[in-house]
Design a protein around this motif. Structure first.
Motif, mmCIF file in Angstrom:
data_model
loop_
_atom_site.group_PDB
_atom_site.id
_atom_site.type_symbol
_atom_site.label_atom_id
_atom_site.label_comp_id
_atom_site.label_asym_id
_atom_site.label_seq_id
_atom_site.Cartn_x
_atom_site.Cartn_y
_atom_site.Cartn_z
ATOM 1 N N LEU A 33 1.615 2.798 -29.105
ATOM 2 C CA LEU A 33 2.962 2.335 -29.428
ATOM 3 C C LEU A 33 3.999 3.445 -29.331
ATOM 4 O O LEU A 33 5.186 3.224 -29.625
ATOM 5 N N THR A 34 3.584 4.627 -28.911
ATOM 6 C CA THR A 34 4.482 5.782 -28.865
ATOM 7 C C THR A 34 5.781 5.475 -28.128
ATOM 8 O O THR A 34 6.878 5.807 -28.585
ATOM 9 N N GLY A 35 5.670 4.838 -26.964
ATOM 10 C CA GLY A 35 6.856 4.570 -26.155
ATOM 11 C C GLY A 35 7.864 3.664 -26.830
ATOM 12 O O GLY A 35 9.074 3.766 -26.579
ATOM 13 N N TYR A 36 7.373 2.768 -27.706
ATOM 14 C CA TYR A 36 8.293 1.864 -28.390
ATOM 15 C C TYR A 36 9.216 2.608 -29.344
ATOM 16 O O TYR A 36 10.255 2.083 -29.743
ATOM 17 N N GLY A 37 8.840 3.811 -29.717
ATOM 18 C CA GLY A 37 9.690 4.607 -30.586
ATOM 19 C C GLY A 37 10.767 5.361 -29.845
ATOM 20 O O GLY A 37 11.582 6.063 -30.454
ATOM 21 N N ARG A 38 10.782 5.217 -28.548
ATOM 22 C CA ARG A 38 11.786 5.883 -27.722
ATOM 23 C C ARG A 38 12.722 4.835 -27.121
ATOM 24 O O ARG A 38 12.394 3.673 -27.036
ATOM 25 N N SER A 39 13.852 5.263 -26.694
ATOM 26 C CA SER A 39 14.820 4.358 -26.073
ATOM 27 C C SER A 39 15.249 4.941 -24.733
ATOM 28 O O SER A 39 15.918 5.980 -24.687
ATOM 29 N N TYR A 40 14.835 4.287 -23.664
ATOM 30 C CA TYR A 40 15.158 4.787 -22.322
ATOM 31 C C TYR A 40 16.665 4.790 -22.124
ATOM 32 O O TYR A 40 17.345 3.784 -22.376
ATOM 33 N N GLN A 41 17.200 5.909 -21.652
ATOM 34 C CA GLN A 41 18.651 6.081 -21.554
ATOM 35 C C GLN A 41 19.197 5.929 -20.134
ATOM 36 O O GLN A 41 20.411 5.886 -19.944
ATOM 37 N N GLY A 42 18.326 5.860 -19.135
ATOM 38 C CA GLY A 42 18.801 5.781 -17.766
ATOM 39 C C GLY A 42 19.218 4.374 -17.367
ATOM 40 O O GLY A 42 19.067 3.409 -18.114
ATOM 41 N N THR A 43 19.747 4.246 -16.156
ATOM 42 C CA THR A 43 20.109 2.950 -15.603
ATOM 43 C C THR A 43 18.866 2.250 -15.066
ATOM 44 O O THR A 43 17.791 2.845 -14.969
ATOM 45 N N GLY A 81 -0.553 -3.963 -15.973
ATOM 46 C CA GLY A 81 0.835 -4.311 -15.702
ATOM 47 C C GLY A 81 1.380 -5.372 -16.635
ATOM 48 O O GLY A 81 2.533 -5.294 -17.095
ATOM 49 N N ASP A 82 0.586 -6.364 -16.948
ATOM 50 C CA ASP A 82 1.060 -7.464 -17.792
ATOM 51 C C ASP A 82 1.323 -7.013 -19.222
ATOM 52 O O ASP A 82 2.333 -7.377 -19.819
ATOM 53 N N GLU A 83 0.416 -6.232 -19.782
ATOM 54 C CA GLU A 83 0.535 -5.841 -21.183
ATOM 55 C C GLU A 83 1.635 -4.805 -21.402
ATOM 56 O O GLU A 83 2.289 -4.810 -22.447
ATOM 57 N N VAL A 84 1.843 -3.928 -20.443
ATOM 58 C CA VAL A 84 2.841 -2.873 -20.610
ATOM 59 C C VAL A 84 4.248 -3.363 -20.262
ATOM 60 O O VAL A 84 5.230 -2.994 -20.911
ATOM 61 N N PHE A 85 4.347 -4.241 -19.251
ATOM 62 C CA PHE A 85 5.655 -4.652 -18.744
ATOM 63 C C PHE A 85 5.974 -6.129 -19.027
ATOM 64 O O PHE A 85 6.764 -6.729 -18.318
ATOM 65 N N VAL A 86 5.356 -6.702 -20.065
ATOM 66 C CA VAL A 86 5.623 -8.074 -20.494
ATOM 67 C C VAL A 86 5.462 -9.027 -19.309
ATOM 68 O O VAL A 86 6.393 -9.722 -18.908
ATOM 69 N N GLY A 87 4.245 -9.056 -18.767
ATOM 70 C CA GLY A 87 4.004 -9.821 -17.557
ATOM 71 C C GLY A 87 3.539 -11.241 -17.764
ATOM 72 O O GLY A 87 3.599 -12.054 -16.843
ATOM 73 N N PHE A 89 6.221 5.177 -20.619
ATOM 74 C CA PHE A 89 7.464 4.862 -19.918
ATOM 75 C C PHE A 89 7.782 3.366 -20.014
ATOM 76 O O PHE A 89 8.893 2.978 -20.376
ATOM 77 N N GLY A 90 6.795 2.533 -19.707
ATOM 78 C CA GLY A 90 7.023 1.097 -19.688
ATOM 79 C C GLY A 90 7.404 0.540 -21.045
ATOM 80 O O GLY A 90 8.287 -0.320 -21.159
ATOM 81 N N THR A 91 6.755 1.034 -22.095
ATOM 82 C CA THR A 91 7.057 0.528 -23.435
ATOM 83 C C THR A 91 8.385 1.065 -23.975
ATOM 84 O O THR A 91 8.930 0.511 -24.925
ATOM 85 N N SER A 92 8.912 2.119 -23.373
ATOM 86 C CA SER A 92 10.203 2.656 -23.815
ATOM 87 C C SER A 92 11.384 1.903 -23.206
ATOM 88 O O SER A 92 12.512 2.015 -23.682
ATOM 89 N N LEU A 93 11.138 1.135 -22.147
ATOM 90 C CA LEU A 93 12.224 0.453 -21.442
ATOM 91 C C LEU A 93 12.815 -0.674 -22.279
ATOM 92 O O LEU A 93 12.102 -1.333 -23.042
ATOM 93 N N PRO A 94 14.106 -0.951 -22.120
ATOM 94 C CA PRO A 94 14.676 -2.123 -22.793
ATOM 95 C C PRO A 94 14.077 -3.398 -22.222
ATOM 96 O O PRO A 94 13.656 -3.439 -21.062
ATOM 97 N N LEU A 95 14.058 -4.446 -23.018
ATOM 98 C CA LEU A 95 13.447 -5.696 -22.588
ATOM 99 C C LEU A 95 14.088 -6.221 -21.305
ATOM 100 O O LEU A 95 13.394 -6.785 -20.452
ATOM 101 N N ALA A 96 15.372 -6.019 -21.125
ATOM 102 C CA ALA A 96 16.066 -6.532 -19.940
ATOM 103 C C ALA A 96 15.530 -5.927 -18.646
ATOM 104 O O ALA A 96 15.658 -6.534 -17.582
ATOM 105 N N PHE A 97 14.924 -4.738 -18.721
ATOM 106 C CA PHE A 97 14.331 -4.127 -17.523
ATOM 107 C C PHE A 97 12.981 -4.760 -17.194
ATOM 108 O O PHE A 97 12.484 -4.627 -16.081
#
Length: 556
Positions: free
Chosen positions: A169-179, A312-318, A483-491
């Motif tokens: 769950l480490t990535g969920y504690g981060r917030s990706y700042q890029g576009t 891919g499915d579990e990390v990127f909400v597939g 990386f994948g878990t840090s991304l906003p849901l919209a990505f």
């Protein structure tokens, strides 16, 4: 012979299952402190543990389970990879301590083994045994992303508790700042590197190419990073509902990868049935284990290492069911406020129109409830009785409702939801990180630490190792997971499009419409003669259990 800072090599021993993908760079780090006699990743692991102790484990990018004996420190170090791809079982009972990568050795040693009724209950509920449990009371799974340093200098082996060195769950504690454009570029680079480091092999490398988004993406990275001839392996199903072979053929042609079409017959699948209990060691009823074993058997003639698209499915909400469950929660809240609507369900779903609509409903939720009407209504009633969103998760994920289980097994599982149970199994993961995340991401996190680890990865590892094949999964590189878990849901989700960033990356790499494809199953027809049960999956579940019991005469 001197190996490390004056210490003798005879003081160190290691048993190691798996692969270390970044071992060459680690070897350079250690070369001033260790006189290497080989170019192997095994010696790198031994040297690192000898010099740095357990802290070295966090430097590994690997899939592995190991036991390292250090006579200088009088210590035994056990460890397992971050994701939990490689198994490690512990036997600790009656003054006997043993470890192995399978449960079979404990039986073959004649060690006392007792059926764990709670584990059996979870198996009948989920189709697999989750968490640290095994089917035996005396055995438990060493947890993923953990290590233990055990003092063996005492006459009696002390109790020990594994220590966590990484949380999924480490990535969920981060917030990706890029576009979003930045994210696609970063993901593309990560995937190419994760693929590249998994190609180091002394034997031919191939890729399982289903035609789906994830395996197609891995194949594009394989073609971009590997200069040698590689082969793709694809199953061609007669049932068009499951067949994606034409998409795989088109993908391989574009990437100039040789493709092997494996036309598996009913006999191929039937042959695997008698082998399931032997290779899986304990009850495990994900029926896609059958085609996975069959494709592994067919592939071993051509390659000993294969890349897969797992993760891919579990990390990127597939999984579409994840977003659909969020929608379902809102609708169920309304339906539960109208009691008369619930009373009329049986009459309505007895009609042809009702049955047709219910089939669509099951597709919507991502579940399957067998072919008979009673099982369909029972599944719907289970969803209607959900107390909150967490109970909707189990209504979709579980093979059968708890109420269908024997009363004694039901009592052992307790009243809490599956989501609550998963959190209780892994309190050290820091679930508070999920509080600010969406329902979809919270559901994906549950899948990541339970369903993927205890079902998907077990299925693939046992099926491939049964035939001497090593499966490597670039999308489960821990850097991609973070990386994948840090991304906003919209990505990751946009409208009805799931794993959006994976699809858009594939569209940039591959011509055609492969990026648009929906998810298909990987199933085969099940035997006609199954034990009685409320649903087809429940009947298959009992079939596997019965087969396992017949093959395990030492069980008390």
């Amino acid at each position: 012979m001197v190996g490390s800072k004056g210490a003798h090599r005879d003081a160190y021993s290691i048993v190691f299952n798996g692969e270390i993908y970044n071992y060459e760079s680690l070897r350079q780090e250690l070369i001033s402190d260790w006189q290497f006699l080989s170019r192997s990743d095994t010696e790198v692991l031994l040297a690192g543990l000898a010099n740095q102790g357990p802290s070295f484990i966090s430097k590994l990018n690997a899939m592995l389970a190991f036991a390292f004996l250090d006579l200088n420190r009088k210590a035994l170090i056990l460890g397992r990879d971050r994701i939990g791809k490689k198994p490690l079982y512990i036997y600790n009972s009656g003054g006997v301590f043993a470890f192995a990568s399978e449960l079979k050795p404990f039986r073959e040693l004649g060690l006392p083994l007792t059926l764990d009724q709670q584990a059996l209950g979870y198996y009948r509920w989920l189709g697999y045994i989750p968490g640290k449990m095994t089917i035996y009371k005396e055995c438990w799974k060493f947890p993923a992303a953990s290590f233990a340093m055990i003092d063996i200098g005492q006459r009696k082996l002390p109790e020990f508790k594994p220590e966590l060195y990484w949380s999924p769950l480490t990535g969920y504690g981060r917030s990706y700042q890029g576009t979003y454009k930045d994210a696609i570029e970063e993901f593309s680079e990560l995937l190419d590197d994760a693929t590249r480091i998994r190609l180091n092999s002394d034997v031919p490398v191939g890729v399982f190419l289903s035609g789906g988004i994830d395996s197609s993406l891995v194949a594009t990275s394989l073609a971009r990073t590997h200069n040698h001839e590689v082969q793709a392996f694809t199953v061609r199903f007669q049932d068009k509902l499951y067949d994606e072979s034409q998409v795989a053929i088109d993908t391989a042609r574009q990437l100039k990868i040789k493709i092997n079409l494996l036309d598996l017959t009913a006999e191929d699948f039937t042959r695997q049935l008698s082998r399931i209990s032997h290779f899986y060691d304990e009850p495990f009823s994900d029926s896609s284990q059958i085609p996975t074993m069959a494709i592994a058997e067919a592939t071993r003639q051509h390659a000993k290492v294969v890349l897969t698209g797992d993760g891919g499915d579990e990390v990127f909400v597939g999984y579409p069911r994840i977003s659909n469950q969020a929608t379902l929660a809102r609708y169920l809240a309304f339906i539960k406020r109208v009691p008369k609507l619930s009373l009329g369900l049986r009459a309505f779903f007895s009609s042809p129109l009702g049955q047709k609509l219910f089939t669509k409903f099951l597709e919507f939720t991502g579940s399957s409830a067998g072919s008979n009407l009673d099982s369909k209504i029972a599944r719907l009633q289970g969803l209607l009785s959900a107390v909150d969103e967490s109970f909707i998760y189990e209504g979709v994920m579980c093979i059968q409702q708890k109420e269908w289980l024997d009363s004694d097994l039901n009592a052992l599982l307790g009243p809490q939801s599956l989501a609550s149970s998963i959190r209780e199994w892994y309190p050290e993961y820091g679930w508070e990180l999920m509080n600010s995340r969406s329902f979809q991401e919270q559901t994906a996190a549950l899948d990541l630490v339970s369903y993927m680890r205890d079902d998907v990865l077990v299925k693939v590892d046992r099926a491939t190792m049964a035939y001497g094949i090593e499966a490597r999964s670039p999308l489960l590189d821990y850097r991609i997971v973070e990386f994948g878990t840090s991304l906003p849901l919209a990505f990751k989700v946009r409208g009805s499009m799931h794993k959006r960033i994976l699809r858009d990356t594939l569209a940039m790499r591959l011509a055609g419409d492969a990026w648009k494809l929906g998810k298909k199953g990987f199933g085969v027809p099940l035997p006609e003669s199954l034990p009685p049960g409320p649903t087809m999956t429940a009947r298959w579940n009992r079939y596997i259990e019965n087969q396992w019991r017949q093959s395990t005469p030492v069980l008390r």
